[in-house]
Design a protein around this motif. Structure first.
Motif, PDB file in Angstrom:
ATOM      1  N   THR A 186       0.826  -1.200   0.000  1.00 17.40           N
ATOM      2  CA  THR A 186       0.000   0.000   0.000  1.00 17.40           C
ATOM      3  C   THR A 186       0.864   1.255   0.000  1.00 17.40           C
ATOM      4  O   THR A 186       0.585   2.223  -0.712  1.00 17.40           O
ATOM      5  CB  THR A 186      -0.937   0.006   1.218  1.00 17.40           C
ATOM      6  N   ALA A 187       1.936   1.241   0.795  1.00 18.63           N
ATOM      7  CA  ALA A 187       2.832   2.406   0.853  1.00 18.63           C
ATOM      8  C   ALA A 187       3.493   2.657  -0.497  1.00 18.63           C
ATOM      9  O   ALA A 187       3.572   3.798  -0.970  1.00 18.63           O
ATOM     10  CB  ALA A 187       3.896   2.177   1.921  1.00 18.63           C
ATOM     11  N   ILE A 188       3.965   1.603  -1.145  1.00 20.52           N
ATOM     12  CA  ILE A 188       4.646   1.737  -2.431  1.00 20.52           C
ATOM     13  C   ILE A 188       3.697   2.301  -3.485  1.00 20.52           C
ATOM     14  O   ILE A 188       4.078   3.079  -4.361  1.00 20.52           O
ATOM     15  CB  ILE A 188       5.206   0.373  -2.882  1.00 20.52           C
ATOM     16  N   ARG A 189       2.435   1.943  -3.390  1.00 25.61           N
ATOM     17  CA  ARG A 189       1.464   2.376  -4.392  1.00 25.61           C
ATOM     18  C   ARG A 189       0.852   3.743  -4.077  1.00 25.61           C
ATOM     19  O   ARG A 189      -0.036   4.214  -4.790  1.00 25.61           O
ATOM     20  CB  ARG A 189       0.375   1.315  -4.532  1.00 25.61           C
ATOM     21  N   GLY A 190       1.316   4.367  -3.000  1.00 27.48           N
ATOM     22  CA  GLY A 190       0.932   5.744  -2.739  1.00 27.48           C
ATOM     23  C   GLY A 190      -0.293   5.934  -1.870  1.00 27.48           C
ATOM     24  O   GLY A 190      -0.776   7.060  -1.703  1.00 27.48           O
ATOM     25  N   TRP A 191      -0.796   4.856  -1.286  1.00 28.28           N
ATOM     26  CA  TRP A 191      -1.949   4.972  -0.396  1.00 28.28           C
ATOM     27  C   TRP A 191      -1.483   5.160   1.046  1.00 28.28           C
ATOM     28  O   TRP A 191      -0.306   5.044   1.356  1.00 28.28           O
ATOM     29  CB  TRP A 191      -2.814   3.723  -0.498  1.00 28.28           C
ATOM     30  N   GLU A 192      -2.439   5.400   1.895  1.00 21.13           N
ATOM     31  CA  GLU A 192      -2.120   5.543   3.318  1.00 21.13           C
ATOM     32  C   GLU A 192      -1.902   4.154   3.900  1.00 21.13           C
ATOM     33  O   GLU A 192      -2.844   3.414   4.150  1.00 21.13           O
ATOM     34  CB  GLU A 192      -3.256   6.262   4.041  1.00 21.13           C
ATOM     35  N   ALA A 193      -0.651   3.818   4.134  1.00 23.84           N
ATOM     36  CA  ALA A 193      -0.305   2.449   4.533  1.00 23.84           C
ATOM     37  C   ALA A 193      -0.402   2.225   6.036  1.00 23.84           C
ATOM     38  O   ALA A 193      -0.621   1.104   6.485  1.00 23.84           O
ATOM     39  CB  ALA A 193       1.105   2.115   4.060  1.00 23.84           C
ATOM     40  N   TYR A 194      -0.200   3.288   6.805  1.00 27.44           N
ATOM     41  CA  TYR A 194      -0.145   3.176   8.266  1.00 27.44           C
ATOM     42  C   TYR A 194      -1.457   3.706   8.836  1.00 27.44           C
ATOM     43  O   TYR A 194      -1.761   4.898   8.711  1.00 27.44           O
ATOM     44  CB  TYR A 194       1.054   3.980   8.773  1.00 27.44           C
ATOM     45  N   CYS A 195      -2.230   2.834   9.454  1.00 33.22           N
ATOM     46  CA  CYS A 195      -3.600   3.178   9.865  1.00 33.22           C
ATOM     47  C   CYS A 195      -3.866   2.891  11.345  1.00 33.22           C
ATOM     48  O   CYS A 195      -4.792   2.135  11.689  1.00 33.22           O
ATOM     49  CB  CYS A 195      -4.602   2.404   9.020  1.00 33.22           C
ATOM     50  N   PRO A 196      -3.095   3.481  12.269  1.00 27.49           N
ATOM     51  CA  PRO A 196      -3.357   3.212  13.691  1.00 27.49           C
ATOM     52  C   PRO A 196      -4.714   3.727  14.150  1.00 27.49           C
ATOM     53  O   PRO A 196      -5.319   3.162  15.068  1.00 27.49           O
ATOM     54  CB  PRO A 196      -2.212   3.950  14.395  1.00 27.49           C
ATOM     55  N   TYR A 197      -5.215   4.786  13.522  1.00 29.63           N
ATOM     56  CA  TYR A 197      -6.504   5.337  13.936  1.00 29.63           C
ATOM     57  C   TYR A 197      -7.642   4.359  13.645  1.00 29.63           C
ATOM     58  O   TYR A 197      -8.634   4.301  14.394  1.00 29.63           O
ATOM     59  CB  TYR A 197      -6.756   6.672  13.231  1.00 29.63           C
ATOM     60  N   ILE A 198      -7.530   3.588  12.564  1.00 30.24           N
ATOM     61  CA  ILE A 198      -8.556   2.583  12.263  1.00 30.24           C
ATOM     62  C   ILE A 198      -8.490   1.470  13.302  1.00 30.24           C
ATOM     63  O   ILE A 198      -9.524   1.025  13.824  1.00 30.24           O
ATOM     64  CB  ILE A 198      -8.387   2.023  10.843  1.00 30.24           C
ATOM     65  N   TYR A 199      -7.273   1.035  13.634  1.00 29.37           N
ATOM     66  CA  TYR A 199      -7.126  -0.004  14.651  1.00 29.37           C
ATOM     67  C   TYR A 199      -7.724   0.458  15.984  1.00 29.37           C
ATOM     68  O   TYR A 199      -8.500  -0.270  16.616  1.00 29.37           O
ATOM     69  CB  TYR A 199      -5.655  -0.374  14.827  1.00 29.37           C
ATOM     70  N   GLU A 200      -7.362   1.669  16.419  1.00 31.24           N
ATOM     71  CA  GLU A 200      -7.857   2.135  17.711  1.00 31.24           C
ATOM     72  C   GLU A 200      -9.364   2.337  17.698  1.00 31.24           C
ATOM     73  O   GLU A 200     -10.042   2.104  18.705  1.00 31.24           O
ATOM     74  CB  GLU A 200      -7.137   3.419  18.120  1.00 31.24           C
ATOM     75  N   SER A 201      -9.924   2.765  16.584  1.00 28.29           N
ATOM     76  CA  SER A 201     -11.373   2.905  16.498  1.00 28.29           C
ATOM     77  C   SER A 201     -12.062   1.564  16.687  1.00 28.29           C
ATOM     78  O   SER A 201     -13.119   1.472  17.321  1.00 28.29           O
ATOM     79  CB  SER A 201     -11.776   3.511  15.147  1.00 28.29           C
ATOM     80  N   MET A 202     -11.468   0.510  16.143  1.00 29.84           N
ATOM     81  CA  MET A 202     -12.050  -0.823  16.299  1.00 29.84           C
ATOM     82  C   MET A 202     -12.004  -1.291  17.750  1.00 29.84           C
ATOM     83  O   MET A 202     -12.987  -1.818  18.277  1.00 29.84           O
ATOM     84  CB  MET A 202     -11.330  -1.820  15.398  1.00 29.84           C
ATOM     85  N   VAL A 203     -10.867  -1.098  18.412  1.00 28.68           N
ATOM     86  CA  VAL A 203     -10.785  -1.591  19.788  1.00 28.68           C
ATOM     87  C   VAL A 203     -11.624  -0.737  20.731  1.00 28.68           C
ATOM     88  O   VAL A 203     -12.138  -1.235  21.741  1.00 28.68           O
ATOM     89  CB  VAL A 203      -9.320  -1.705  20.269  1.00 28.68           C
ATOM     90  N   ARG A 204     -11.800   0.544  20.438  1.00 28.92           N
ATOM     91  CA  ARG A 204     -12.705   1.359  21.251  1.00 28.92           C
ATOM     92  C   ARG A 204     -14.143   0.844  21.167  1.00 28.92           C
ATOM     93  O   ARG A 204     -14.936   1.048  22.077  1.00 28.92           O
ATOM     94  CB  ARG A 204     -12.674   2.819  20.796  1.00 28.92           C
ATOM     95  N   ARG A 205     -14.459   0.220  20.055  1.00 33.24           N
ATOM     96  CA  ARG A 205     -15.785  -0.365  19.881  1.00 33.24           C
ATOM     97  C   ARG A 205     -15.904  -1.739  20.523  1.00 33.24           C
ATOM     98  O   ARG A 205     -16.917  -2.411  20.392  1.00 33.24           O
ATOM     99  CB  ARG A 205     -16.129  -0.466  18.386  1.00 33.24           C
ATOM    100  N   GLY A 206     -14.838  -2.190  21.171  1.00 30.79           N
ATOM    101  CA  GLY A 206     -14.890  -3.459  21.889  1.00 30.79           C
ATOM    102  C   GLY A 206     -14.327  -4.649  21.153  1.00 30.79           C
ATOM    103  O   GLY A 206     -14.364  -5.773  21.673  1.00 30.79           O
ATOM    104  N   GLU A 207     -13.788  -4.448  19.936  1.00 32.86           N
ATOM    105  CA  GLU A 207     -13.195  -5.568  19.202  1.00 32.86           C
ATOM    106  C   GLU A 207     -11.820  -5.891  19.802  1.00 32.86           C
ATOM    107  O   GLU A 207     -10.914  -5.063  19.753  1.00 32.86           O
ATOM    108  CB  GLU A 207     -13.047  -5.218  17.719  1.00 32.86           C
TER     109      GLU A 207
END
Length: 330
Positions: A186-207
């Motif tokens: 994803t990083a090589i292709r120019g997208w946002e490769a590092y997504c800690p905010y998505i991970y934290e949003s999931m665990v805040r929801r109880g996952e």
């Protein structure tokens, strides 16, 4: 009482948990990928070719473990507004078998491409019933995740930015074991490769899920960007997958964790170099300590979770999973 989050009596094994070989659309054969990654210090390598489950147990030896898996795609249906793949959302899941003798492919839908077309007769899938129809929706993705887990697979949710997904999409999906917090391809292709905010949003929801970093390697430029360090006693297949199940690993693009434990209301971390170390809690502002190789952070009983991030001078990061408070205080 000291509670080790990484057992000091165990070893760390460097792993890539997302890859593609000539079995589907990768440049290198499974054997070549083994050598390429072993030469860079990797001990664990998951073969996750697109849509076809081909075990590679013959590649495992005392210094290298081949994990068997495949990458599964669910994609938005075409519509007048979204007529092509380029503008349709997708979900990619890596399904990694927890046991080396698992061979049956679940949720078989028959959509394969590239070199995989040549091996259909060798695959172990349900030939007696109609193909499974994957539906891109929270319910559809959750069904694939749950079906795969019941069949003995460890399931990761891959590269959400490349897949054109946002938090509203992913929040409807439940039961995954881990989320890719970083993806080299994803990083090589120019997208946002590092997504800690998505991970934290999931665990805040109880996952209660882990986070991994992986290369998603197809070609040379995808190699050695992100890796997962697995804490385990040995390189036995089930020992490693049990460590994944138990959350005994962390994701990194560079920094290394040497020690991590909880004692007397504080979480302690030791790294391999002076670095910035951050603690996130989920329910209050993060704390950050700069230019330290070891430090500690207070953890309150009313916090939701705590997780540690290491950030080096080049911006490379290591991320632990979220440790929920009941894990630490009970």
């Amino acid at each position: 009482m000291k509670k080790y989050l990484f057992n000091p009596d165990k070893k760390f094994f460097k792993a890539n948990l997302h890859s593609h070989s000539t079995v589907s659309d990768g440049k290198y054969t499974p054997e070549e990928l083994k050598k390429i990654y072993m030469d860079k210090g990797y001990s664990v390598f998951a073969y996750t070719d697109h849509e076809v489950f081909v075990p590679h147990n013959e590649l495992s030896d005392e210094n290298f473990l081949a994990l068997n898996g495949y990458e599964y795609e669910l994609i938005e249906e075409k519509s007048e507004e979204k007529p092509t793949n380029r503008v349709r959302k997708a979900c990619h899941l890596c399904l990694i078998a927890k046991e080396s003798d698992v061979t049956r492919q679940v949720c078989w839908h028959g959509r394969v491409w590239g070199n995989a077309l040549q091996i259909l007769d060798k695959l172990d899938y349900d030939r007696e019933n109609p193909p499974y129809i994957p539906v891109y929706s929270g319910e559809g993705i959750t069904d694939v995740i749950q079906t795969a887990k019941k069949a003995g697979f460890f399931v990761t949710y891959n590269h959400p930015a490349w897949s054109l997904e946002d938090m509203a999409d992913i929040a409807e999906c439940h039961g995954m074991d881990a989320l890719e917090i970083y993806n080299t391809n994803t990083a090589i292709r120019g997208w946002e490769a590092y997504c800690p905010y998505i991970y934290e949003s999931m665990v805040r929801r109880g996952e209660r899920i882990g986070c991994i970093a992986a290369d998603d390697c197809h070609r040379d430029e995808h190699f050695f960007g992100g890796f997962t360090m697995i804490s385990a006693s040995d390189l036995n297949y089930r020992t490693i997958t049990k460590a994944l199940e138990d959350g005994d690993y962390y994701a990194s693009t560079g920094p290394e964790i040497k020690e991590l434990y909880f004692e007397d209301g504080r979480i302690y971390v030791k790294t391999n170099m002076p670095i910035t170390i951050k603690a996130n809690y989920g329910s209050r502002y993060a704390e950050m300590h700069h230019e330290v190789s070891e430090t500690s952070f207070p953890v309150r009983e009313d916090d939701i979770f705590v997780r540690i991030t290491l950030i080096d001078e080049k911006g490379k990061c290591a991320n632990t999973r979220a440790y929920f408070i009941d894990e630490l205080y009970n």
